[in-house]
Design an enzyme around this catalytic site. Structure first.
Site, PDB file in Angstrom:
ATOM      1  N   ARG A   1       0.778  -1.241   0.000  1.00  0.00           N
ATOM      2  CA  ARG A   1       0.000   0.000   0.000  1.00  0.00           C
ATOM      3  C   ARG A   1       0.806   1.286   0.000  1.00  0.00           C
ATOM      4  NH1 ARG A   1      -4.803  -1.139   4.051  1.00  0.00           N
ATOM      5  NH2 ARG A   1      -5.637  -2.554   2.536  1.00  0.00           N
TER       6      ARG A   1
ATOM      7  N   ARG B   1       1.598  -1.910   7.512  1.00  0.00           N
ATOM      8  CA  ARG B   1       0.736  -3.085   7.709  1.00  0.00           C
ATOM      9  C   ARG B   1       0.398  -3.755   6.381  1.00  0.00           C
ATOM     10  NH1 ARG B   1      -5.240  -3.722   7.717  1.00  0.00           N
ATOM     11  NH2 ARG B   1      -5.196  -1.619   6.871  1.00  0.00           N
TER      12      ARG B   1
HETATM   13  P1  FAD Z   1     -12.661  -0.396  16.140  1.00  0.00           P
HETATM   14  O1  FAD Z   1     -13.378  -1.422  15.369  1.00  0.00           O
HETATM   15  O2  FAD Z   1     -12.374   0.888  15.460  1.00  0.00           O
HETATM   16  O3  FAD Z   1     -13.530  -0.094  17.434  1.00  0.00           O
HETATM   17  C1  FAD Z   1     -13.169   0.946  18.312  1.00  0.00           C
HETATM   18  C2  FAD Z   1     -14.176   0.972  19.441  1.00  0.00           C
HETATM   19  O4  FAD Z   1     -13.692   1.813  20.470  1.00  0.00           O
HETATM   20  C3  FAD Z   1     -15.548   1.531  19.065  1.00  0.00           C
HETATM   21  O5  FAD Z   1     -16.514   0.744  19.705  1.00  0.00           O
HETATM   22  C4  FAD Z   1     -15.542   2.932  19.676  1.00  0.00           C
HETATM   23  O6  FAD Z   1     -16.804   3.392  20.043  1.00  0.00           O
HETATM   24  C5  FAD Z   1     -14.713   2.683  20.912  1.00  0.00           C
HETATM   25  N1  FAD Z   1     -14.067   3.866  21.481  1.00  0.00           N
HETATM   26  C6  FAD Z   1     -13.164   4.688  20.915  1.00  0.00           C
HETATM   27  N2  FAD Z   1     -12.782   5.646  21.788  1.00  0.00           N
HETATM   28  C7  FAD Z   1     -13.467   5.412  22.938  1.00  0.00           C
HETATM   29  C8  FAD Z   1     -13.533   6.044  24.191  1.00  0.00           C
HETATM   30  N3  FAD Z   1     -12.808   7.138  24.479  1.00  0.00           N
HETATM   31  N4  FAD Z   1     -14.364   5.554  25.138  1.00  0.00           N
HETATM   32  C9  FAD Z   1     -15.124   4.454  24.869  1.00  0.00           C
HETATM   33  N5  FAD Z   1     -15.094   3.793  23.704  1.00  0.00           N
HETATM   34  C10 FAD Z   1     -14.281   4.275  22.752  1.00  0.00           C
HETATM   35  N6  FAD Z   1      -8.726  -4.279   8.239  1.00  0.00           N
HETATM   36  C11 FAD Z   1      -8.667  -5.538   7.770  1.00  0.00           C
HETATM   37  O7  FAD Z   1      -7.969  -6.381   8.337  1.00  0.00           O
HETATM   38  N7  FAD Z   1      -9.386  -5.879   6.662  1.00  0.00           N
HETATM   39  C12 FAD Z   1     -10.175  -4.998   6.002  1.00  0.00           C
HETATM   40  O8  FAD Z   1     -10.820  -5.359   5.031  1.00  0.00           O
HETATM   41  C13 FAD Z   1     -10.242  -3.666   6.476  1.00  0.00           C
HETATM   42  N8  FAD Z   1     -10.991  -2.732   5.842  1.00  0.00           N
HETATM   43  C14 FAD Z   1     -11.111  -1.489   6.387  1.00  0.00           C
HETATM   44  C15 FAD Z   1     -11.976  -0.574   5.808  1.00  0.00           C
HETATM   45  C16 FAD Z   1     -12.186   0.668   6.386  1.00  0.00           C
HETATM   46  C17 FAD Z   1     -13.116   1.657   5.747  1.00  0.00           C
HETATM   47  C18 FAD Z   1     -11.499   0.983   7.585  1.00  0.00           C
HETATM   48  C19 FAD Z   1     -11.718   2.305   8.240  1.00  0.00           C
HETATM   49  C20 FAD Z   1     -10.621   0.089   8.154  1.00  0.00           C
HETATM   50  C21 FAD Z   1     -10.420  -1.153   7.576  1.00  0.00           C
HETATM   51  N9  FAD Z   1      -9.557  -2.089   8.141  1.00  0.00           N
HETATM   52  C22 FAD Z   1      -9.496  -3.352   7.636  1.00  0.00           C
HETATM   53  C23 FAD Z   1      -8.904  -1.813   9.417  1.00  0.00           C
HETATM   54  C24 FAD Z   1      -9.720  -2.486  10.525  1.00  0.00           C
HETATM   55  O9  FAD Z   1     -11.088  -2.368  10.218  1.00  0.00           O
HETATM   56  C25 FAD Z   1      -9.457  -1.870  11.876  1.00  0.00           C
HETATM   57  O10 FAD Z   1      -8.081  -1.783  12.100  1.00  0.00           O
HETATM   58  C26 FAD Z   1     -10.059  -2.735  12.976  1.00  0.00           C
HETATM   59  O11 FAD Z   1     -11.420  -2.965  12.717  1.00  0.00           O
HETATM   60  C27 FAD Z   1      -9.897  -2.054  14.310  1.00  0.00           C
HETATM   61  O12 FAD Z   1     -10.608  -2.790  15.250  1.00  0.00           O
HETATM   62  P2  FAD Z   1     -10.587  -2.346  16.754  1.00  0.00           P
HETATM   63  O13 FAD Z   1     -11.414  -3.329  17.503  1.00  0.00           O
HETATM   64  O14 FAD Z   1      -9.205  -2.112  17.189  1.00  0.00           O
HETATM   65  O15 FAD Z   1     -11.297  -0.903  16.755  1.00  0.00           O
HETATM   66  C1  SIN Z   2      -9.484  -2.819   1.886  1.00  0.00           C
HETATM   67  O1  SIN Z   2     -10.492  -3.501   1.720  1.00  0.00           O
HETATM   68  O2  SIN Z   2      -8.818  -2.336   0.971  1.00  0.00           O
HETATM   69  C2  SIN Z   2      -9.033  -2.562   3.269  1.00  0.00           C
HETATM   70  C3  SIN Z   2      -8.209  -3.681   3.718  1.00  0.00           C
HETATM   71  C4  SIN Z   2      -7.403  -3.289   4.905  1.00  0.00           C
HETATM   72  O3  SIN Z   2      -7.373  -2.126   5.309  1.00  0.00           O
HETATM   73  O4  SIN Z   2      -6.756  -4.177   5.439  1.00  0.00           O
END
Ligand code: FAD
Ligand code: SIN
Length: 533
Positions: free
Chosen positions: A284, A380
């Site tokens: 990427r 990543r």
């Molecule tokens: P999140 O899923 O972001 O959850 C964060 C949580 O923390 C939420 O519930 C929020 O409300 C809570 N929170 C935040 N701050 C506070 C606070 N101060 N107090 C209380 N709660 C709080 N990764 C892949 O591996 N494959 C993919 O296909 C992919 N596609 C993606 C597409 C998009 C559009 C995006 C944005 C990301 C993508 N990623 C992908 C990355 C991946 O989705 C994220 O890195 C991953 O989902 C993060 O998970 P998490 O549980 O760490 O946090």
């Molecule tokens: C994507 O679908 O291109 C996002 C995948 C990722 O962020 O890992």
């Protein structure tokens, strides 16, 4: 549902994405769990993940290949032990999701695997192009079935630590102060183990694929509590977000390039061949920089992702969500190339943890995007982050359960939140102005291509902004916007300070002043509170 003014639980989980819910589901067998989300229960990056989850699942794949691909993308900074753990535990985590009812796409009875940049094999399990929505649905349903308490609209403001309370004995985390968005009340939650699962901080940049909740709260809270934070200079820009004034930064999944998408400039030339022999399937950072360079070279405002050589039925079947969203903006991807630009997407650095998500502050864990486990290094590999959340969410719970002291938490008296003489805010414009300025400064001066001069300019702006925000913060009652702004500014400062310390170009950090990698600097950039006040 709201919180009582004082709550006491075994496990406090801040965040309801893939990492927080994976932790919660494992920990629930051992003690009481409280999951807090700062907006709706499913709102977070997990919900928006498109491409899928990388793991060794195909007959032509093996652990060594996935490990090698991850190490290559990470440009020398991955921690091999974190990579090994994540890759080797991946297939079992996918089976676990299947057991929870996640409906991945299948082909002739097997999981359909897609391919993304940097992967030498097809290894990305997915549910059409809305994988995250399906994973989040299944995890929340499993939490409900086990009676795990999830309370929405609760914004953690700061961690409660023994040091802040002036308690004797070893330093430790005791829980968090939490703001109820609706009532404005602040509760004190005391816990045997506190888990940061708050996701990333893409909102620190003006243009981002991230949802609004991604304001770097976990990194900022941990850093203020004294926990080391690493590798914040490595912010991943996704190469292809939809370029349309009304689209926000809607993601156009990398899986489109995996299925043959071609990047073209405005003149219709397929330009990636001039930048990297792997063309559209280069990692990427390479693709994002190439688009940035091509657009700047030509003076265009965007590039184009061309899918028109693929049958419409294939596009509709594999990418129904992206197809429909582009249609909403008047773009038929079967008939015309999609206008795209890079946008901030993923925070590779975060709160430093060991292989079980434990931070250096006892009783504080960090899992998912908020953490820096060593898996991603300087960049990543696509679709490795949902996997990391699944693996480390579970691993952290296996260790956190040992903190339960035979099931009884002996909690010291934690005083309630002290609002001091804080007044009701009357200068909302300070918050909105500074919010915009932080994000614009980061976009203009700390973006895909950096220079020392621009980074220094950004540092000087951030110093002023942070001192204004600090003054405002202590004068007025806390509001959700103010808490997030303070975190965003701390997060921006951590990215800038880290970027200034790395005097080479590596992975996602590219600076014109040091355009080459320098292996003498092959180490993590670790900041603690005293390094970056
Ligand atoms: P999140 O899923 O972001 O959850 C964060 C949580 O923390 C939420 O519930 C929020 O409300 C809570 N929170 C935040 N701050 C506070 C606070 N101060 N107090 C209380 N709660 C709080 N990764 C892949 O591996 N494959 C993919 O296909 C992919 N596609 C993606 C597409 C998009 C559009 C995006 C944005 C990301 C993508 N990623 C992908 C990355 C991946 O989705 C994220 O890195 C991953 O989902 C993060 O998970 P998490 O549980 O760490 O946090
Ligand atoms: C994507 O679908 O291109 C996002 C995948 C990722 O962020 O890992």
């Amino acid at each position: 549902m709201s919180l009582a003014p004082r709550e006491q639980v075994d496990f406090l989980v801040l965040g309801g994405g893939v990492a927080g819910l994976s932790f919660a589901l494992e920990a629930a067998a051992h003690g009481s769990v409280l999951v807090l989300t700062k907006k709706g229960r499913s709102e977070g990056s997990t919900q928006y993940a498109q491409g899928g989850i990388a793991s060794v699942l195909g007959p032509d794949d093996d652990f060594d290949r996935h490990i090698e691909d991850t190490l290559v993308a990470g440009a020398g900074l991955c921690h091999r032990d974190a990579v090994e753990v994540t890759v080797r535990e991946g297939p079992e985590r996918i089976r676990w999701l299947l057991s929870l009812g996640v409906e991945f796409d299948r082909e002739e009875g097997h999981l359909h695997l897609t391919r993304e940049g940097g992967h030498s094999r097809r290894r990305v399990a997915h549910a059409k192009d809305t994988t995250g929505r399906e994973v989040e649905r299944a995890l929340l349903a499993a939490c409900d079935a086990r009676g795990i308490r999830i309370v929405e609209d609760q914004l953690a403001i700061d961690l409660v630590t023994s040091a802040k309370l002036g308690l004797s004995g070893p330093p430790r985390c005791l829980g968090a102060y939490v703001l109820d968005r609706a009532s404005g009340d602040v509760s004190t939650v005391v816990a045997a183990a506190t888990v940061l699962a708050t996701g990333g901080g893409g909102k620190v940049y003006l243009y981002t694929s991230n949802p609004d909740v991604a304001t770097g709260d976990g990194v900022a809270m941990a850093w203020r509590a004294g926990a080391p934070v690493a590798n914040m200079e490595f912010f991943q820009f996704h190469p292809t977000c939809l370029f349309h004034p009304a689209a926000g930064s809607f993601l156009i999944s990398e899986a489109l390039r995996g299925e043959g998408g071609i990047l073209r400039n405005k003149a219709g030339e397929a330009f990636m061949v001039r930048y990297d022999p792997r063309k559209e399937l280069a990692p990427r950072d390479v693709v994002a920089r190439s688009i940035d360079a091509e657009v700047k070279r030509r003076g265009d405002d965007c590039a184009f992702l061309d899918m028109t050589h693929l049958p419409k039925a294939f596009l509709l079947d594999h990418f129904p969500h992206i197809y429909a969203t582009c249609r909403e903006f008047g773009i038929d991807m079967a008939a015309q190339p999609i206008p795209v630009v890079p946008a901030a997407h993923y925070q590779c650095g975060g709160v430093v943890t060991d292989l079980h998500g434990a931070t250096s502050l006892p009783r504080l864990f960090a899992v998912g995007e908020v953490s820096c486990t060593g898996l991603h290094g300087a960049n990543r590999l696509a679709s490795n982050s949902l996997l990391e959340g699944l693996v480390f969410g579970r691993r952290a719970a296996l260790v956190a359960r040992e903190l339960l002291d035979g099931g009884r938490l002996v909690a010291p008296d934690v005083p309630p939140w002290n609002p001091g003489n804080a007044l009701a805010p009357d200068e909302g414009v300070v918050v909105t102005h500074n919010w915009e300025e932080v994000r614009r400064t980061m976009w203009n001066y700390v973006g895909i291509v950096r220079t020392t001069k621009r980074l220094e300019r950004a540092r000087s702006r951030l110093r002023t902004l942070r001192s204004e925000i600090r003054e405002y913060y202590w004068q007025y009652k806390v509001t959700p916007d103010l808490v997030e702004l303070r975190n965003l500014a701390d997060m921006a400062m951590l990215v800038i300070e880290s970027a200034l310390r790395r005097k080479e170009s590596r992975g996602l950090h590219y600076t014109l002043d040091y355009p080459d990698a320098d292996d003498a600097q092959l180490r993590d950039t670790v900041l603690t509170r005293s390094d970056a006040e």
